[in-house]
Design a protein around this motif. Sequence first.
Motif, PDB file in Angstrom:
ATOM      1  N   LEU A   1       0.862  -1.181   0.000  1.00 25.24           N
ATOM      2  CA  LEU A   1       0.000   0.000   0.000  1.00 25.24           C
ATOM      3  C   LEU A   1       0.898   1.230   0.000  1.00 25.24           C
ATOM      4  N   GLY A   2       0.827   2.050  -1.045  1.00 27.03           N
ATOM      5  CA  GLY A   2       1.709   3.218  -1.070  1.00 27.03           C
ATOM      6  C   GLY A   2       1.669   3.948  -2.393  1.00 27.03           C
TER       7      GLY A   2
ATOM      8  N   ASN B   1      -2.719  -0.026  -4.520  1.00 23.03           N
ATOM      9  CA  ASN B   1      -3.249   1.298  -4.887  1.00 23.03           C
ATOM     10  C   ASN B   1      -3.662   1.363  -6.344  1.00 23.03           C
TER      11      ASN B   1
ATOM     12  N   ARG C   1      -3.840   8.046  -4.337  1.00 23.76           N
ATOM     13  CA  ARG C   1      -4.622   8.357  -3.138  1.00 23.76           C
ATOM     14  C   ARG C   1      -6.112   8.109  -3.384  1.00 23.76           C
TER      15      ARG C   1
ATOM     16  N   THR D   1       3.560  -0.769   4.009  1.00 18.64           N
ATOM     17  CA  THR D   1       3.233   0.604   3.647  1.00 18.64           C
ATOM     18  C   THR D   1       4.342   1.521   4.145  1.00 18.64           C
TER      19      THR D   1
ATOM     20  N   LEU E   1       2.274   8.106   2.286  1.00 20.56           N
ATOM     21  CA  LEU E   1       0.949   7.814   2.827  1.00 20.56           C
ATOM     22  C   LEU E   1       0.888   8.007   4.337  1.00 20.56           C
TER      23      LEU E   1
ATOM     24  N   GLU F   1      -3.523  11.944   5.490  1.00 23.06           N
ATOM     25  CA  GLU F   1      -3.631  10.646   4.812  1.00 23.06           C
ATOM     26  C   GLU F   1      -3.366   9.485   5.763  1.00 23.06           C
ATOM     27  N   HIS F   2      -2.556   9.713   6.780  1.00 19.78           N
ATOM     28  CA  HIS F   2      -2.179   8.620   7.679  1.00 19.78           C
ATOM     29  C   HIS F   2      -3.380   8.043   8.422  1.00 19.78           C
TER      30      HIS F   2
ATOM     31  N   VAL G   1      -4.502   5.100   6.575  1.00 22.70           N
ATOM     32  CA  VAL G   1      -3.517   4.024   6.695  1.00 22.70           C
ATOM     33  C   VAL G   1      -3.611   3.356   8.067  1.00 22.70           C
TER      34      VAL G   1
END
Length: 310
Positions: A8-9, A49, A104, A126, A130, A135-136, A139
């Motif tokens: 994820l990134g 993503n 994103r 990750t 991100l 945004e975190h 996550v």
Amino acid sequence: MSTPIFVLGEALMDCIAQPDGRLLPLMGGSPFNMARAAALRGASVAYLNPLSTDLFGQGMAQLLLRDGVGLQGGPSRLPTSLAVVQVTDGQPSYGFYREGIADRDYTVDGITALLRQQKTPGILHTGSLLLIPPEHTKVVAILKAAREMGWTLSVDINLRPKVAHDLAQYAQALHEVITLTDWLKASDEDLETMGFANVAIGESARLVGELRKGVTPGALSRVALTFGGEGAHLDIEGQSHQLPVPRITVADTVGAGDTFWGNTLADWALQPADAAGRVASTLDLSMKAAAINCTRQGCQPPTRAEILAF
């Protein structure tokens, strides 16, 4: 049996500034690079993503597939994000353009649904851009859900302070993520920016101990610390090893840390048993992989055969 790695990134175009002022576009993004490095080493890797339907995104999808990375995130009509990279004495500095972009364009529910569809929990990786607030928050929600499902959580901090609006808030977000993490990679620059004192390879054992303070019981069982040209330190459940950087002619260091961590995760994914007993050999192969990458312009991780022949 190999453990799958899900990533994820960000995936972005590194636009490398040339001496004549031109920008040379190269595909990049820390988790994107890491996914390729792990797959080239032989691990089963999937990228979560979305990728843009624009020309850059199509090229990224083709490169991931060529290197053996599965695509789980689907397409996005939003554009690919950009990074302008200035390389000085082999060290890159970045400027990012990341609003309203494809990587994103995901939801917490969408990612957790993909994870639930897997027959057995794997490794969820990750990090990097991100982890920047706000945004975190997405996550962290995904990491908490994945932990409840039994996934092993990997994070490469890869801190980007120039992109964050509030550095203190950014550092706080990183600490929140670290408390959930099983396997962590941090560079000396990451640690210094987060406020750690006396950051040097000779202080690695102390730094690992400080990172482990206050984390969720059982978390941070494996920690890698990298120190640029000084070498790296790897700790697996208290078994640790350090190595200097192999002697090479450096083209640049873009993607070196990503290649290092991609090979480390691949080693653990391909051989889940007795990781602590292999701490020295794991570190050795990961250092060699990063060194090979540094002999090439941009991030070009080596294959397993190239590493063994180094």
